[in-house]
Scaffold this active site. Structure first.
Site, PDB file in Angstrom:
ATOM      1  N   CYS A 127     -17.833   4.189 -25.247  1.00  0.00           N
ATOM      2  CA  CYS A 127     -19.152   4.811 -25.267  1.00  0.00           C
ATOM      3  C   CYS A 127     -19.690   5.028 -23.868  1.00  0.00           C
ATOM      4  CB  CYS A 127     -20.107   3.979 -26.100  1.00  0.00           C
ATOM      5  SG  CYS A 127     -19.682   4.082 -27.820  1.00  0.00           S
TER       6      CYS A 127
ATOM      7  N   GLY B 147       0.789  -1.225   0.000  1.00  0.00           N
ATOM      8  CA  GLY B 147       0.000   0.000   0.000  1.00  0.00           C
ATOM      9  C   GLY B 147       0.823   1.278   0.000  1.00  0.00           C
TER      10      GLY B 147
ATOM     11  N   GLY C  66       2.952  -3.505  -4.267  1.00  0.00           N
ATOM     12  CA  GLY C  66       2.476  -3.744  -5.634  1.00  0.00           C
ATOM     13  C   GLY C  66       2.733  -2.500  -6.453  1.00  0.00           C
ATOM     14  N   ARG C  67       1.861  -1.513  -6.236  1.00  0.00           N
ATOM     15  CA  ARG C  67       1.939  -0.238  -6.950  1.00  0.00           C
ATOM     16  C   ARG C  67       3.328   0.393  -6.880  1.00  0.00           C
ATOM     17  NH1 ARG C  67      -2.700   2.813  -7.208  1.00  0.00           N
ATOM     18  NH2 ARG C  67      -3.444   1.583  -5.454  1.00  0.00           N
TER      19      ARG C  67
ATOM     20  N   TYR D  19     -12.037   5.499  -9.784  1.00  0.00           N
ATOM     21  CA  TYR D  19     -11.780   6.269  -8.565  1.00  0.00           C
ATOM     22  C   TYR D  19     -11.262   7.689  -8.812  1.00  0.00           C
ATOM     23  CZ  TYR D  19      -9.368   1.611  -8.000  1.00  0.00           C
ATOM     24  OH  TYR D  19      -8.899   0.335  -8.089  1.00  0.00           O
TER      25      TYR D  19
ATOM     26  N   GLU E 104       4.475  -6.428   1.137  1.00  0.00           N
ATOM     27  CA  GLU E 104       3.884  -6.781  -0.156  1.00  0.00           C
ATOM     28  C   GLU E 104       3.626  -5.562  -1.025  1.00  0.00           C
ATOM     29  OE1 GLU E 104       0.254  -8.388   1.716  1.00  0.00           O
ATOM     30  OE2 GLU E 104       1.053 -10.375   1.287  1.00  0.00           O
TER      31      GLU E 104
ATOM     32  N   TYR F  27      -2.174  -1.510 -11.886  1.00  0.00           N
ATOM     33  CA  TYR F  27      -3.632  -1.554 -12.057  1.00  0.00           C
ATOM     34  C   TYR F  27      -4.072  -0.913 -13.375  1.00  0.00           C
ATOM     35  CZ  TYR F  27      -2.791  -2.696  -7.222  1.00  0.00           C
ATOM     36  OH  TYR F  27      -2.279  -3.270  -6.088  1.00  0.00           O
TER      37      TYR F  27
HETATM   38  C1  LIG Z   1      -3.409  -5.083  -3.146  1.00  0.00           C
HETATM   39  C2  LIG Z   1      -2.644  -5.665  -2.039  1.00  0.00           C
HETATM   40  C3  LIG Z   1      -1.311  -5.338  -1.874  1.00  0.00           C
HETATM   41  C4  LIG Z   1      -0.585  -4.324  -2.735  1.00  0.00           C
HETATM   42  O1  LIG Z   1      -1.133  -3.068  -2.625  1.00  0.00           O
HETATM   43  P1  LIG Z   1      -0.372  -1.829  -3.370  1.00  0.00           P
HETATM   44  O2  LIG Z   1      -1.207  -0.667  -3.017  1.00  0.00           O
HETATM   45  O3  LIG Z   1      -0.397  -2.134  -4.825  1.00  0.00           O
HETATM   46  O4  LIG Z   1       1.001  -1.791  -2.817  1.00  0.00           O
HETATM   47  C5  LIG Z   1      -0.602  -5.957  -0.860  1.00  0.00           C
HETATM   48  N1  LIG Z   1      -1.206  -6.879  -0.057  1.00  0.00           N
HETATM   49  C6  LIG Z   1      -2.496  -7.223  -0.195  1.00  0.00           C
HETATM   50  C7  LIG Z   1      -3.069  -8.229   0.710  1.00  0.00           C
HETATM   51  C8  LIG Z   1      -3.253  -6.637  -1.181  1.00  0.00           C
HETATM   52  O5  LIG Z   1      -4.542  -6.973  -1.304  1.00  0.00           O
END
Ligand SMILES: *Cc1c(COP(=O)(O)O)cnc(C)c1O
Length: 440
Positions: free
Chosen positions: A361, A248, A292-293, A334, A290, A390
């Site tokens: 459309c 996150g 991601g982004r 969003y 974890e 995403y």
């Molecule tokens: C989506 C998610 C992440 C990654 O979130 P980011 O905002 O992309 O870093 C990590 N852990 C869990 C459990 C998630 O659902």
């Protein structure tokens, strides 16, 4: 405009990424096109790992692959020695096919099917992040079939909800994910799991939200989790080997966003954990995160070709591009904000204001409102920054628009890693209407 990673203006007055001219990329691969700056992904991955090493803490940095998953992406993540989170059979299949070591794959999800769990067990994934009581039952049952202990984390909802610029301590746990940390659910789950012959409880997991610019929410969640760990030490004589604090970490989409460096999140989280661990006199668990982004978001750029324009006198100018909510649904979903430049005339003054419309459309299919650009013409190339997370993973075939191609660029070379969908791909699973039985 903000240029980041390896992106720069070249002598031809074009935007260049990874040493490759984006105008050349558009010619070679067509548009819309997702371009990934591989060096930037590597840099992000290394800085997360390095931050833990600097603090002398055993850790796993798992790429939350829902942000962008593909065979080549998983190979890149493997090259960098990170672990991998998957949340579905499809992501797991992609990971296994890419050759990713199963021991470093973690399976997530709030409704894993029996088939998905079996697939994870067949491949012996590193751990399953268990979300609910039904899943505990399923895993306990399956462990008998496989005659071995299944390593799991239990996911908790810590009652901390983090948003972009602040966090809310809800105190209660109104979320579809995980076991309540404060309402007794987690203790009930732990009892069941610790009594099960077939389950090995590696530790605890929590994830508090996305696009977070502050460390306070992470620290608070960690504190809440460790208060509980202290209590469980007495109640169950249990000390977790692993505490996973989720992802996150926020990134910069526009100049309004001010993210912290990855290392800072890690330092603050680890400091908080160390303090708790010292107070409790227990061994430091492994800390897993974890992202991601924050690994792929700003490494991705989407290149579009400009087509039609519409001027609403005294109100605004709409500029339409050859993609939209089918390749980037975040603005519609969003109100996500992006910055962009004219890739083929990047050195010109961006002093006109236009709004970028997608071709779907839907009136809501607007990519960017009030964007400064030079006077735009058809065939100009628009580069939208920070679309790496995403974007492709949420791309869809609305209006039967084929999904774009994806290229990786690094050290002056471009490599196609996902082919553009064709019209034939779109109808591949369609079946014709059965012919009517003739009358008479
Ligand atoms: C989506 C998610 C992440 C990654 O979130 P980011 O905002 O992309 O870093 C990590 N852990 C869990 C459990 C998630 O659902």
């Amino acid at each position: 405009m903000f240029l980041h990673g390896t992106s720069k203006k070249n002598d031809a007055g074009h935007l260049e990424i990874g040493g490759v001219d984006t105008v050349t990329l558009a010619k070679e691969f067509g548009t819309p096109l997702y371009i990934y700056d591989v060096a930037l992904i590597r840099e992000r991955a290394r800085s997360f790992k390095q931050a833990f090493e600097n603090m002398g803490v055993k850790a796993q940095v798992a790429y939350a692959s829902k942000a962008f998953s593909s065979i080549a992406m998983f190979q890149l993540i493997n090259e960098e020695g990170l672990s991998l989170d998957v949340v579905s059979g499809g992501e797991l299949f992609t990971a296994i096919t890419s050759g990713f070591p199963a021991s470093r794959i973690h399976l997530h999800g709030n409704n894993k099917s029996r088939a998905e769990l079996k697939m994870a067990l067949d491949h012996e994934v590193g751990c399953i992040v268990v979300d609910n009581f039904y899943e505990i039952e399923l895993i306990d049952e399956l462990s008998k079939e496989y005659s071995r202990k299944v390593p799991i984390l239990l996911r908790v909802t810590p009652g901390v909800e983090a948003h972009t610029h602040d966090y809310i301590t809800t105190g209660q746990e109104d979320s579809k994910f995980g076991f309540g940390l404060l309402n007794g659910q987690i203790e009930q789950a732990m009892k069941t799991v610790l009594d099960s012959e077939g389950i090995h409880l590696l530790g605890i997991h929590c994830h508090i939200g996305s696009q977070i610019f502050d460390t306070a929410g992470f620290v608070l969640a960690a504190e809440r989790v460790f208060e509980k760990i202290n209590a469980w030490k007495e109640e169950f004589s249990y000390i977790p080997e692993v505490v996973n604090l989720g992802g996150g970490f926020g990134i910069r989409y526009t100049k309004e966003d001010e993210p912290l460096p990855a290392t800072y999140y890690v330092e603050q989280i680890v400091e908080a954990v160390k303090k708790q661990v010292d107070d409790m006199g227990i061994t430091m668990p492994e800390i897993w995160i974890e992202p991601g982004r924050s690994l792929v978001g700003d490494a991705g750029t989407t290149l579009y070709t400009v087509g039609s324009k519409k001027t609403v006198p005294n109100i605004r100018e709409y500029v339409a591009i050859d993609g939209g909510m089918s390749d980037n649904i975040r603005p519609a979903l969003y109100q996500a904000k992006y910055e962009a430049v004219l890739a083929n005339r990047v050195t010109e003054n961006h002093d006109k204001t236009v709004s970028i419309a997608g071709k779907c459309c839907e009136s809501g299919d607007m990519l960017i409102w009030d964007l400064p650009l030079p006077e735009v013409q058809a065939k100009d190339l628009l580069a939208v920054f920070c679309t790496g997370a995403y974007g492709y993973s949420m791309a869809n075939n609305y209006n039967r628009i084929p999904r774009p191609a994806v290229v990786f660029v690094e050290n002056g070379e471009a490599q196609l890693v996902i082919k553009r969908e064709s019209y034939e791909d779109l109808i591949m699973n369609d079946l014709p209407l059965k012919s009517k039985v003739s009358q008479g």
